[in-house]
Every structure is written in C-alpha cells, then in structure tokens.
Design a protein around this motif. Structure first.
Motif, PDB file in Angstrom:
ATOM      1  N   HIS A  46       0.832  -1.211   0.000  1.00 45.51           N
ATOM      2  CA  HIS A  46       0.000   0.000   0.000  1.00 45.51           C
ATOM      3  C   HIS A  46       0.868   1.264   0.000  1.00 45.51           C
ATOM      4  O   HIS A  46       0.525   2.255  -0.633  1.00 45.51           O
ATOM      5  CB  HIS A  46      -0.969  -0.013   1.183  1.00 45.51           C
ATOM      6  CG  HIS A  46      -0.319   0.084   2.525  1.00 45.51           C
ATOM      7  ND1 HIS A  46       0.416  -0.934   3.084  1.00 45.51           N
ATOM      8  CD2 HIS A  46      -0.276   1.116   3.401  1.00 45.51           C
ATOM      9  CE1 HIS A  46       0.887  -0.549   4.253  1.00 45.51           C
ATOM     10  NE2 HIS A  46       0.481   0.685   4.480  1.00 45.51           N
ATOM     11  N   LEU A  47       2.007   1.219   0.692  1.00 44.57           N
ATOM     12  CA  LEU A  47       2.924   2.370   0.694  1.00 44.57           C
ATOM     13  C   LEU A  47       3.559   2.558  -0.682  1.00 44.57           C
ATOM     14  O   LEU A  47       3.707   3.683  -1.155  1.00 44.57           O
ATOM     15  CB  LEU A  47       4.028   2.180   1.731  1.00 44.57           C
ATOM     16  CG  LEU A  47       3.628   2.162   3.186  1.00 44.57           C
ATOM     17  CD1 LEU A  47       4.825   1.865   4.074  1.00 44.57           C
ATOM     18  CD2 LEU A  47       2.984   3.470   3.578  1.00 44.57           C
ATOM     19  N   LYS A  49       2.337   1.701  -3.562  1.00 39.51           N
ATOM     20  CA  LYS A  49       1.321   2.242  -4.472  1.00 39.51           C
ATOM     21  C   LYS A  49       1.186   3.749  -4.282  1.00 39.51           C
ATOM     22  O   LYS A  49       1.149   4.517  -5.251  1.00 39.51           O
ATOM     23  CB  LYS A  49      -0.013   1.536  -4.226  1.00 39.51           C
ATOM     24  CG  LYS A  49      -1.096   1.913  -5.185  1.00 39.51           C
ATOM     25  CD  LYS A  49      -2.357   1.098  -4.915  1.00 39.51           C
ATOM     26  CE  LYS A  49      -3.440   1.472  -5.886  1.00 39.51           C
ATOM     27  NZ  LYS A  49      -4.664   0.695  -5.678  1.00 39.51           N
ATOM     28  N   LYS A  50       1.126   4.184  -3.038  1.00 40.33           N
ATOM     29  CA  LYS A  50       1.011   5.607  -2.716  1.00 40.33           C
ATOM     30  C   LYS A  50       2.259   6.364  -3.192  1.00 40.33           C
ATOM     31  O   LYS A  50       2.155   7.443  -3.768  1.00 40.33           O
ATOM     32  CB  LYS A  50       0.835   5.749  -1.198  1.00 40.33           C
ATOM     33  CG  LYS A  50       0.352   7.085  -0.743  1.00 40.33           C
ATOM     34  CD  LYS A  50      -0.249   7.063   0.658  1.00 40.33           C
ATOM     35  CE  LYS A  50       0.754   6.927   1.746  1.00 40.33           C
ATOM     36  NZ  LYS A  50       0.191   7.187   3.092  1.00 40.33           N
ATOM     37  N   LEU A  51       3.421   5.775  -2.982  1.00 44.41           N
ATOM     38  CA  LEU A  51       4.678   6.395  -3.388  1.00 44.41           C
ATOM     39  C   LEU A  51       4.755   6.548  -4.903  1.00 44.41           C
ATOM     40  O   LEU A  51       5.145   7.592  -5.417  1.00 44.41           O
ATOM     41  CB  LEU A  51       5.859   5.569  -2.876  1.00 44.41           C
ATOM     42  CG  LEU A  51       7.254   6.093  -3.170  1.00 44.41           C
ATOM     43  CD1 LEU A  51       7.460   7.471  -2.549  1.00 44.41           C
ATOM     44  CD2 LEU A  51       8.296   5.117  -2.666  1.00 44.41           C
ATOM     45  N   LYS A  53       2.372   6.915  -6.982  1.00 41.38           N
ATOM     46  CA  LYS A  53       1.482   7.994  -7.426  1.00 41.38           C
ATOM     47  C   LYS A  53       2.140   9.351  -7.239  1.00 41.38           C
ATOM     48  O   LYS A  53       1.959  10.256  -8.040  1.00 41.38           O
ATOM     49  CB  LYS A  53       0.159   7.949  -6.664  1.00 41.38           C
ATOM     50  CG  LYS A  53      -0.760   6.855  -7.115  1.00 41.38           C
ATOM     51  CD  LYS A  53      -2.065   6.897  -6.348  1.00 41.38           C
ATOM     52  CE  LYS A  53      -2.971   5.763  -6.778  1.00 41.38           C
ATOM     53  NZ  LYS A  53      -4.229   5.750  -6.020  1.00 41.38           N
ATOM     54  N   LYS A  54       2.904   9.516  -6.163  1.00 38.35           N
ATOM     55  CA  LYS A  54       3.559  10.795  -5.875  1.00 38.35           C
ATOM     56  C   LYS A  54       4.813  11.005  -6.730  1.00 38.35           C
ATOM     57  O   LYS A  54       5.166  12.136  -7.034  1.00 38.35           O
ATOM     58  CB  LYS A  54       3.934  10.884  -4.402  1.00 38.35           C
ATOM     59  CG  LYS A  54       2.768  11.195  -3.501  1.00 38.35           C
ATOM     60  CD  LYS A  54       3.281  11.485  -2.130  1.00 38.35           C
ATOM     61  CE  LYS A  54       2.883  12.737  -1.486  1.00 38.35           C
ATOM     62  NZ  LYS A  54       2.420  13.882  -2.073  1.00 38.35           N
ATOM     63  N   CYS A 102       8.968  12.771  -1.003  1.00 38.20           N
ATOM     64  CA  CYS A 102       7.854  11.865  -1.333  1.00 38.20           C
ATOM     65  C   CYS A 102       7.869  10.632  -0.438  1.00 38.20           C
ATOM     66  O   CYS A 102       6.829  10.215   0.073  1.00 38.20           O
ATOM     67  CB  CYS A 102       7.935  11.429  -2.793  1.00 38.20           C
ATOM     68  SG  CYS A 102       7.486  12.708  -3.963  1.00 38.20           S
ATOM     69  N   CYS A 106       4.954   9.637   2.296  1.00 35.28           N
ATOM     70  CA  CYS A 106       4.167   8.415   2.111  1.00 35.28           C
ATOM     71  C   CYS A 106       4.334   7.399   3.237  1.00 35.28           C
ATOM     72  O   CYS A 106       3.419   6.626   3.501  1.00 35.28           O
ATOM     73  CB  CYS A 106       4.536   7.751   0.790  1.00 35.28           C
ATOM     74  SG  CYS A 106       4.004   8.693  -0.646  1.00 35.28           S
ATOM     75  N   GLU A 108       4.265   5.634   6.686  1.00 31.74           N
ATOM     76  CA  GLU A 108       3.375   5.741   7.838  1.00 31.74           C
ATOM     77  C   GLU A 108       4.125   5.390   9.115  1.00 31.74           C
ATOM     78  O   GLU A 108       3.521   5.057  10.127  1.00 31.74           O
ATOM     79  CB  GLU A 108       2.182   4.814   7.628  1.00 31.74           C
ATOM     80  CG  GLU A 108       1.371   5.205   6.410  1.00 31.74           C
ATOM     81  CD  GLU A 108       0.383   4.148   5.978  1.00 31.74           C
ATOM     82  OE1 GLU A 108       0.434   3.010   6.484  1.00 31.74           O
ATOM     83  OE2 GLU A 108      -0.444   4.457   5.111  1.00 31.74           O
TER      84      GLU A 108
END
Length: 122
Positions: A46-47, A49-51, A53-54, A102, A106, A108
């Motif tokens: 999940h991290l 994926k978020k990374l 995108k950024k 970034c 991202c 957590e």
C-alpha cells in the motif's frame, strides 16, 4: 504496527576513504538500495502504491534512476535511464530532495536514515 511492534524503516550506508573519489554517492546509493528492498516487500504494498502515485515527475525519475539504479522498482513501470544520460550535480540534488520528500510523506512510520563516515564523502 507490525506484529505488535511499531514499524521503523531503516536505511544506512558507509563511506570509505578508498571509494570516495570513484563513487561519491556510494553511501547514499547503499542506503537507497536498502530502502528500495524494504519498500517493495509485500507488507508495504500500500505504501509503494502511494509512493508511485507521488513520484510522477519525469525529471526526478530520470535523475534518480540514472544516478541510483537501485530505486528503479519504486517508480511506476519505466525503463531505466540510459547509462549515457548526463545528469548535473544540481539535478541529482533536486531529484534526491524531491524523492526523499515523497518517501517521507508516504511512509506511515519513521525512517531511520544513517550515513557513516561522512568525512570521506568528498
């Protein structure tokens, strides 16, 4: 939390007197390689994926992957930069700053970033 314990992502590198002239970014490259290995693990999907995108700035991608090929898996599917890409020191500094911003945004959890023997980095 990860198995009842708070997760901390660690990455480290060590400069060497013998490598300083030949590989000025050696410790940073080592630390980025460890960071990439950690972030592509299934538990961080999940991290990642978020990374991804950024991390969409093409200049950052090109400078980071040509200077630090070990971070290529952290970017969306893209071919590595050609080895002949000329990247200035200022481009590398800017790309590294954008990249780490970034990553830290991202994550957590805390990122422990350690570079040893900085006196040999020049």
């Amino acid at each position: 939390e990860h198995g009842g314990k708070e997760l901390v992502v660690c990455a480290w590198g060590k400069y060497s007197k013998l490598q300083s002239a030949a590989a000025p970014f050696s410790a940073i490259s080592d630390a980025l390689g460890q960071l990439a290995v950690e972030l592509v693990k299934e538990e961080h999907a999940h991290l990642l994926k978020k990374l991804r995108k950024k991390l969409c700035n093409d200049d950052t991608k090109m400078a980071m992957t040509s200077t630090f090929p070990s971070v290529t898996p952290l970017f969306d599917s893209m071919e590595s930069a050609p080895a002949s890409v000329a990247t200035s020191l200022s481009q590398v500094k800017e790309a590294f700053t954008d990249f780490m911003s970034c990553v830290c945004t991202c994550l957590e959890c805390p990122l422990l970033w350690f570079l040893d023997d900085l006196q040999w980095s020049d």
